[in-house]
Design a protein around this motif. Structure first.
Motif, PDB file in Angstrom:
ATOM      1  N   SER A  16       0.813  -1.220   0.000  1.00 29.64           N
ATOM      2  CA  SER A  16       0.000   0.000   0.000  1.00 29.64           C
ATOM      3  C   SER A  16       0.850   1.274   0.000  1.00 29.64           C
ATOM      4  N   VAL A  17       0.133   2.400  -0.236  1.00 34.01           N
ATOM      5  CA  VAL A  17       0.743   3.733  -0.226  1.00 34.01           C
ATOM      6  C   VAL A  17       0.039   4.560   0.847  1.00 34.01           C
ATOM      7  N   HIS A  18       0.793   5.367   1.583  1.00 32.66           N
ATOM      8  CA  HIS A  18       0.207   6.251   2.593  1.00 32.66           C
ATOM      9  C   HIS A  18       0.409   7.694   2.147  1.00 32.66           C
ATOM     10  N   CYS A  19      -0.660   8.455   2.194  1.00 28.57           N
ATOM     11  CA  CYS A  19      -0.564   9.873   1.826  1.00 28.57           C
ATOM     12  C   CYS A  19      -1.816  10.574   2.333  1.00 28.57           C
ATOM     13  N   SER A  20      -1.661  11.763   2.882  1.00 28.60           N
ATOM     14  CA  SER A  20      -2.794  12.596   3.321  1.00 28.60           C
ATOM     15  C   SER A  20      -3.744  11.870   4.269  1.00 28.60           C
ATOM     16  N   GLY A  21      -3.205  10.998   5.088  1.00 27.83           N
ATOM     17  CA  GLY A  21      -4.047  10.297   6.062  1.00 27.83           C
ATOM     18  C   GLY A  21      -4.780   9.103   5.462  1.00 27.83           C
ATOM     19  N   PHE A  22      -4.551   8.801   4.198  1.00 30.82           N
ATOM     20  CA  PHE A  22      -5.189   7.640   3.559  1.00 30.82           C
ATOM     21  C   PHE A  22      -4.176   6.524   3.357  1.00 30.82           C
ATOM     22  N   ARG A  23      -4.695   5.314   3.397  1.00 27.13           N
ATOM     23  CA  ARG A  23      -3.899   4.159   2.966  1.00 27.13           C
ATOM     24  C   ARG A  23      -4.608   3.621   1.724  1.00 27.13           C
ATOM     25  N   ALA A  24      -3.860   3.508   0.632  1.00 25.52           N
ATOM     26  CA  ALA A  24      -4.478   3.110  -0.643  1.00 25.52           C
ATOM     27  C   ALA A  24      -3.633   2.027  -1.287  1.00 25.52           C
ATOM     28  N   ARG A  25      -4.287   1.233  -2.132  1.00 28.03           N
ATOM     29  CA  ARG A  25      -3.502   0.227  -2.881  1.00 28.03           C
ATOM     30  C   ARG A  25      -2.576   0.932  -3.863  1.00 28.03           C
ATOM     31  N   TYR A  26      -3.068   2.019  -4.471  1.00 25.85           N
ATOM     32  CA  TYR A  26      -2.255   2.758  -5.446  1.00 25.85           C
ATOM     33  C   TYR A  26      -2.482   4.254  -5.280  1.00 25.85           C
ATOM     34  N   LEU A  27      -1.455   5.015  -5.691  1.00 25.44           N
ATOM     35  CA  LEU A  27      -1.564   6.474  -5.694  1.00 25.44           C
ATOM     36  C   LEU A  27      -1.324   6.983  -7.111  1.00 25.44           C
ATOM     37  N   ALA A  28      -2.262   7.792  -7.622  1.00 26.96           N
ATOM     38  CA  ALA A  28      -2.058   8.478  -8.904  1.00 26.96           C
ATOM     39  C   ALA A  28      -1.635   9.905  -8.574  1.00 26.96           C
ATOM     40  N   ALA A  29      -0.406  10.262  -8.945  1.00 28.74           N
ATOM     41  CA  ALA A  29       0.055  11.637  -8.692  1.00 28.74           C
ATOM     42  C   ALA A  29      -0.335  12.476  -9.898  1.00 28.74           C
ATOM     43  N   ALA A  30      -1.371  13.315  -9.727  1.00 25.38           N
ATOM     44  CA  ALA A  30      -1.879  14.178 -10.804  1.00 25.38           C
ATOM     45  C   ALA A  30      -1.721  15.619 -10.345  1.00 25.38           C
ATOM     46  N   ASP A  31      -0.553  15.914  -9.746  1.00 24.57           N
ATOM     47  CA  ASP A  31      -0.368  17.207  -9.075  1.00 24.57           C
ATOM     48  C   ASP A  31       0.344  18.223  -9.960  1.00 24.57           C
ATOM     49  N   GLY A  32       0.183  18.087 -11.272  1.00 22.39           N
ATOM     50  CA  GLY A  32       0.518  19.181 -12.186  1.00 22.39           C
ATOM     51  C   GLY A  32       1.966  19.277 -12.631  1.00 22.39           C
ATOM     52  N   LEU A  33       2.225  20.343 -13.406  1.00 22.98           N
ATOM     53  CA  LEU A  33       3.510  20.568 -14.075  1.00 22.98           C
ATOM     54  C   LEU A  33       4.705  20.497 -13.117  1.00 22.98           C
ATOM     55  N   HIS A  34       4.546  21.042 -11.916  1.00 23.43           N
ATOM     56  CA  HIS A  34       5.663  21.089 -10.968  1.00 23.43           C
ATOM     57  C   HIS A  34       5.485  20.061  -9.847  1.00 23.43           C
ATOM     58  N   SER A  35       4.830  18.978 -10.181  1.00 23.22           N
ATOM     59  CA  SER A  35       4.480  17.899  -9.251  1.00 23.22           C
ATOM     60  C   SER A  35       5.413  17.733  -8.043  1.00 23.22           C
ATOM     61  N   PRO A  36       4.963  18.111  -6.846  1.00 27.16           N
ATOM     62  CA  PRO A  36       5.788  17.886  -5.648  1.00 27.16           C
ATOM     63  C   PRO A  36       6.041  16.396  -5.406  1.00 27.16           C
ATOM     64  N   ILE A  37       5.077  15.546  -5.763  1.00 20.21           N
ATOM     65  CA  ILE A  37       5.262  14.100  -5.520  1.00 20.21           C
ATOM     66  C   ILE A  37       6.358  13.555  -6.435  1.00 20.21           C
ATOM     67  N   ARG A  38       6.346  14.002  -7.710  1.00 20.38           N
ATOM     68  CA  ARG A  38       7.412  13.575  -8.646  1.00 20.38           C
ATOM     69  C   ARG A  38       8.779  13.941  -8.076  1.00 20.38           C
ATOM     70  N   ALA A  39       8.892  15.158  -7.568  1.00 23.86           N
ATOM     71  CA  ALA A  39      10.179  15.612  -7.029  1.00 23.86           C
ATOM     72  C   ALA A  39      10.557  14.794  -5.797  1.00 23.86           C
ATOM     73  N   ALA A  40       9.589  14.593  -4.891  1.00 21.98           N
ATOM     74  CA  ALA A  40       9.891  13.886  -3.641  1.00 21.98           C
ATOM     75  C   ALA A  40      10.322  12.442  -3.903  1.00 21.98           C
ATOM     76  N   LEU A  41       9.799  11.830  -4.963  1.00 25.60           N
ATOM     77  CA  LEU A  41      10.149  10.431  -5.264  1.00 25.60           C
ATOM     78  C   LEU A  41      11.392  10.327  -6.144  1.00 25.60           C
ATOM     79  N   GLY A  42      11.997  11.457  -6.461  1.00 28.72           N
ATOM     80  CA  GLY A  42      13.223  11.441  -7.268  1.00 28.72           C
ATOM     81  C   GLY A  42      12.970  11.054  -8.713  1.00 28.72           C
ATOM     82  N   LEU A  43      11.758  11.322  -9.222  1.00 34.08           N
ATOM     83  CA  LEU A  43      11.433  10.922 -10.600  1.00 34.08           C
ATOM     84  C   LEU A  43      11.679  12.041 -11.612  1.00 34.08           C
ATOM     85  N   ALA A  44      12.035  13.248 -11.119  1.00 34.52           N
ATOM     86  CA  ALA A  44      12.261  14.378 -12.047  1.00 34.52           C
ATOM     87  C   ALA A  44      13.671  14.327 -12.604  1.00 34.52           C
ATOM     88  N   ARG A  45      13.823  14.829 -13.838  1.00 35.82           N
ATOM     89  CA  ARG A  45      15.149  14.957 -14.458  1.00 35.82           C
ATOM     90  C   ARG A  45      15.364  16.413 -14.826  1.00 35.82           C
TER      91      ARG A  45
END
Ligand SMILES: Cc1cc2nc3c(=O)[nH]c(=O)nc-3n(C[C@H](O)[C@H](O)[C@H](O)COP(=O)(O)OP(=O)(O)OC[C@H]3O[C@@H](n4cnc5c(N)ncnc54)[C@H](O)[C@@H]3O)c2cc1C
Length: 338
Positions: free
Chosen positions: A123-152
């Motif tokens: 599972s994934v934990h975020c914003s007080g939720f536990r979910a099987r999956y997380l879709a990060a749809a947080d836009g052009l400057h995605s904080p989640i992309r940056a936090a997970l080291g997925l940005a280049r």
């Protein structure tokens, strides 16, 4: 534990949520802004994006357009769509339409900031939720992309977009793209009494200053500005991978080339379908490869036009070449449309 948590309730997040709910998943969207949300956007849905939006069951009010016109002050050339029409839709209308359908599909919307993400094998934990999956749809400057080291890091000139709505009757049933030395201006009909003008440039400045580079357009758009100007950028966002464990990036968070070819929403809706497919099949490992295949044509064409536009010698040849070879221009327009 819920099935799918969606961080960001823009078009990509809401499309993902709608498709997830329709597939029988329990879906929660966390969005920090109260809707309907406005944003800098050319607001032109290409024909394939219109089709995908229809598939979502969203009928957003707007104005159809039937092709793309390039102009440079001397020449003009139009590439008409071979298939269906595109649609100019104001962001607030698009967002309202998506929100209505999402609520009707049983999606739960929570207002707040999607914060830190952690995950384990199940599972994934975020914003007080536990979910099987997380879709990060947080836009052009995605904080989640940056936090997970997925940005280049991205190289090349940094470009921004700035958009204004002008209250006047649209004068064309095509999206017009005006080319000047260092900027492009897009005019999209979005309502019977409104056009959107989006200017893309790597130079700093306000909307009026940039509009000065397009004298013919400046003369035409005599109407009253409606609402605040909105800006966004840098546009280019490179991504290492669109998957990290149980987290998948969708929409602009998944990477962006440029607004030059009117792309964005079509890829976002297409990716929402893939993401939900991967969740229902329990195969997040397939998502990145499928995303790259789905978006390849649009990304390559946009990157090619962008490269030409970045070279002063080639840039001044873009509209003349399109006018000299209208069949080729029409072919390229239709590759981006379908
Ligand atoms: C100038 C310009 C012109 C464009 N023209 C076109 C065009 O003509 N046609 C086209 O198809 N595309 C166009 N695009 C691209 C299009 O706007 C984007 O592709 C589209 O908005 C992507 O949607 P999204 O949902 O991924 O991101 P967004 O619309 O940015 O939505 C992201 C959402 O996430 C929320 N969010 C962010 N961080 C958090 C957080 N931590 N917690 C909770 N919520 C969060 C935000 O509030 C926002 O609502 C253009 C873009 C620009 C900049």
């Amino acid at each position: 534990m819920i099935d799918l948590l969606v961080a960001g309730g823009g078009p990509a997040g809401l499309a993902t949520a709608i498709l997830g709910a329709r597939a029988g998943l329990e879906v929660v969207v966390v969005e920090r802004r109260h809707g309907p949300v406005d944003k800098a956007c050319g607001e032109g849905l290409m024909p394939h994006a219109v089709e995908l939006l229809r598939g979502l069951g969203v009928d957003a009010p707007g104005k159809p357009f039937h092709g793309i016109t390039y102009l440079d002050g001397r020449l003009r050339v139009t590439g008409l769509f071979r298939g269906g029409a595109g649609r100019g839709v104001r962001r607030t209308a698009l967002h309202a339409g998506l929100l209505d359908v999402a609520m009707a599909a049983g999606v739960r919307l929570e207002h707040g900031n999607a914060g830190l993400v952690s995950q384990d094998a199940l599972s994934v934990h975020c914003s007080g939720f536990r979910a099987r999956y997380l879709a990060a749809a947080d836009g052009l400057h995605s904080p989640i992309r940056a936090a997970l080291g997925l940005a280049r890091a991205s190289s090349g000139p940094r470009r921004w977009g700035i958009r204004r709505h002008i209250l006047m009757t649209p004068w064309s049933d095509c999206v017009e793209v005006y080319w000047s030395d260092g900027a492009e201006a897009y005019v999209t009909p979005v309502a019977d009494d409104c056009v959107g003008v989006a200017i893309l440039t790597s130079r700093k400045g306000g909307f009026d200053e940039h509009l000065g580079a397009f004298p013919a357009l400046q003369e035409t758009v005599h109407g009253q500005a409606h609402g605040p100007d909105r800006a966004a950028g840098p546009l280019r966002q490179k991504v290492r991978s669109r998957t990290a464990g149980r987290v998948m990036l969708v929409g602009d968070a998944a990477g962006y080339v440029d607004a030059l070819t009117g792309e964005g929403l079509g890829i976002a809706f297409g990716a929402a379908e893939l993401l939900v497919d991967c969740v229902t099949a329990d195969r997040p490992q397939d998502y990145d490869r499928r995303w790259r295949r789905m978006s390849r044509r649009y990304r390559l064409l946009t990157a090619a036009v962008l490269r030409a536009s970045a070279s002063p010698a080639l840039r001044s040849r873009v509209v003349p070449a399109a006018a000299q070879f209208p069949g080729v221009f029409r072919g390229v327009v239709n590759l981006l449309a379908e």
